[in-house]
Design a protein around this motif. Structure first.
Motif, short mmCIF file in Angstrom:
data_model
loop_
_atom_site.label_atom_id
_atom_site.label_comp_id
_atom_site.label_asym_id
_atom_site.label_seq_id
_atom_site.Cartn_x
_atom_site.Cartn_y
_atom_site.Cartn_z
N VAL A 80 36.91 40.76 46.14
CA VAL A 80 38.32 41.11 46.00
C VAL A 80 38.51 42.13 44.89
O VAL A 80 39.25 43.12 45.05
CB VAL A 80 39.17 39.85 45.72
N ALA A 81 37.84 41.91 43.76
CA ALA A 81 37.96 42.87 42.65
C ALA A 81 37.47 44.25 43.08
O ALA A 81 38.12 45.27 42.79
CB ALA A 81 37.16 42.37 41.45
N ALA A 83 41.83 36.05 45.89
CA ALA A 83 42.75 37.06 45.37
C ALA A 83 43.38 36.61 44.06
O ALA A 83 43.51 37.38 43.11
CB ALA A 83 43.82 37.38 46.40
N GLN A 84 43.78 35.34 44.01
CA GLN A 84 44.35 34.81 42.77
C GLN A 84 43.29 34.77 41.66
O GLN A 84 43.57 35.10 40.51
CB GLN A 84 44.91 33.40 43.02
N VAL A 91 41.87 43.12 33.53
CA VAL A 91 41.11 43.45 32.31
C VAL A 91 40.26 44.69 32.54
O VAL A 91 40.02 45.47 31.61
CB VAL A 91 40.28 42.24 31.86
N ALA A 92 39.81 44.90 33.76
CA ALA A 92 38.98 46.08 34.06
C ALA A 92 39.79 47.36 34.13
O ALA A 92 39.23 48.45 33.91
CB ALA A 92 38.25 45.87 35.38
N SER A 93 41.09 47.27 34.43
CA SER A 93 41.83 48.49 34.78
C SER A 93 43.12 48.74 34.03
O SER A 93 43.61 49.88 34.02
CB SER A 93 42.16 48.46 36.28
N SER A 94 43.72 47.74 33.41
CA SER A 94 45.07 47.91 32.86
C SER A 94 45.11 48.89 31.69
O SER A 94 44.38 48.73 30.71
CB SER A 94 45.63 46.57 32.40
N PRO A 95 45.97 49.91 31.76
CA PRO A 95 46.09 50.85 30.64
C PRO A 95 46.49 50.17 29.34
O PRO A 95 46.12 50.64 28.26
CB PRO A 95 47.19 51.82 31.12
N GLU A 96 47.25 49.08 29.43
CA GLU A 96 47.74 48.45 28.20
C GLU A 96 46.63 47.75 27.42
O GLU A 96 46.82 47.39 26.26
CB GLU A 96 48.85 47.45 28.51
#
Length: 286
Positions: free
Chosen positions: A21-22, A227-228, A236-241
């Motif tokens: 899913v990731a 998915a959950q 954590v792999a992708s968030s800009p924040e």
């Protein structure tokens, strides 16, 4: 990472469950995803499915049995030969074993696959990851680490083995490794974080026969969907924040506290030393 275009993401355990899913969702965001799996036919089918679902043709497959140190070294060599940059390494592969088993290297299989593979592959790729900064390393751990401690005189369960005990200790090892690596990489532009996916209904645990296999099948309807379970790894792999955020443990896409034992810096340093000796890597590292 406001966009994942032109990024390369390596994902272990990517042909089933939360890893698949990731990989799918990160591909949907535009990344080149490199799926690490064991079975050639299954891995190829998953790659084709991800491309079909996302429209992203940049889905590659590399094969390795991560419980074998020779296989991990070969895999790392292939990655370094093929990819000039590594933006994210998502260490996701793991398993639980109902009975004590040894790998081809003579190491207890849970410890070898769930911890040493993370340690070895990450360190073999680390210079490339640092050269790709800003970059991220994400280690899938588990709330099962709570209550576990490491007995350095019996890391491989030779004197006393239980499946859940071995698994819990391996997930504690993931956190100790995460925090130690984050300390070593401070200021490098590479972040290192761990995640708890929650109890997820995947193929996990069904490799076991007997009572363990029955238990995992019975509790599957009560568990999260893949998915959950994958949501926190993707975040954590992708968030800009989270740019610049390192040395944290995330659950439900929020930073949470892990156990007191996971913050034992002396144990983390000792585990690093032991892991380096067991994998033939220099202890200095990072």
């Amino acid at each position: 990472m406001s966009t994942l275009n032109d990024t390369t993401i390596i994902i272990t355990g990517a042909t089933n469950g939360i890893g698949q899913v990731a990989a799918t969702e990160l591909a949907r965001m535009g990344a080149r995803v490199v799926l690490v799996g064991r079975d050639a036919q299954k891995s190829a089918a998953v790659a084709q499915a991800i491309t079909a679902q996302t429209g992203n043709p940049a889905v590659d497959v590399l094969l390795a049995d991560l419980s074998s140190q020779a296989e991990v070294r070969r895999l790392a060599g292939e990655i370094l030969a093929r990819y000039p940059r590594i933006d994210v390494l998502l260490n996701n592969a793991g398993a639980v074993f109902g009975s004590r088993q040894l790998t081809v290297d003579g190491i207890e299989r849970t410890f070898a696959l769930n911890h040493l593979a993370y340690f070895q592959l990450t360190n073999l790729l680390l210079e490339r990851i640092k050269a790709s900064a800003p970059a991220r390393i994400v280690n899938v751990s588990s709330a099962a680490h709570s209550g576990a401690t490491l007995d350095f005189d019996d890391l491989q369960g030779q004197r006393r083995y239980s499946a859940f005990g071995a698994y819990s200790k391996s997930k504690l090892a993931n956190l100790l490794f995460t925090y130690e690596l984050a300390r070593r990489l401070a200021g490098s532009g590479v972040t290192v974080n761990a995640v708890h996916p929650g109890p997820v209904a995947t193929g996990f645990g069904r490799n076991n026969g007997g009572l363990w296999g029955v238990v995992f099948r019975l509790i599957a309807p009560l568990m999260r969907t893949p998915a959950q379970g994958a949501a926190t790894s993707i975040y954590v792999a992708s968030s800009p924040e989270l740019a610049g955020v390192s040395g944290k443990y995330f659950s439900d896409s929020k930073a949470v506290e892990s156990s007191r034992a996971s913050h034992d810096a002396a144990a983390a340093a000792r585990l690093w030393q032991v892991s380096a000796e067991m994998t033939g890597l220099p202890a200095a590292g990072a």
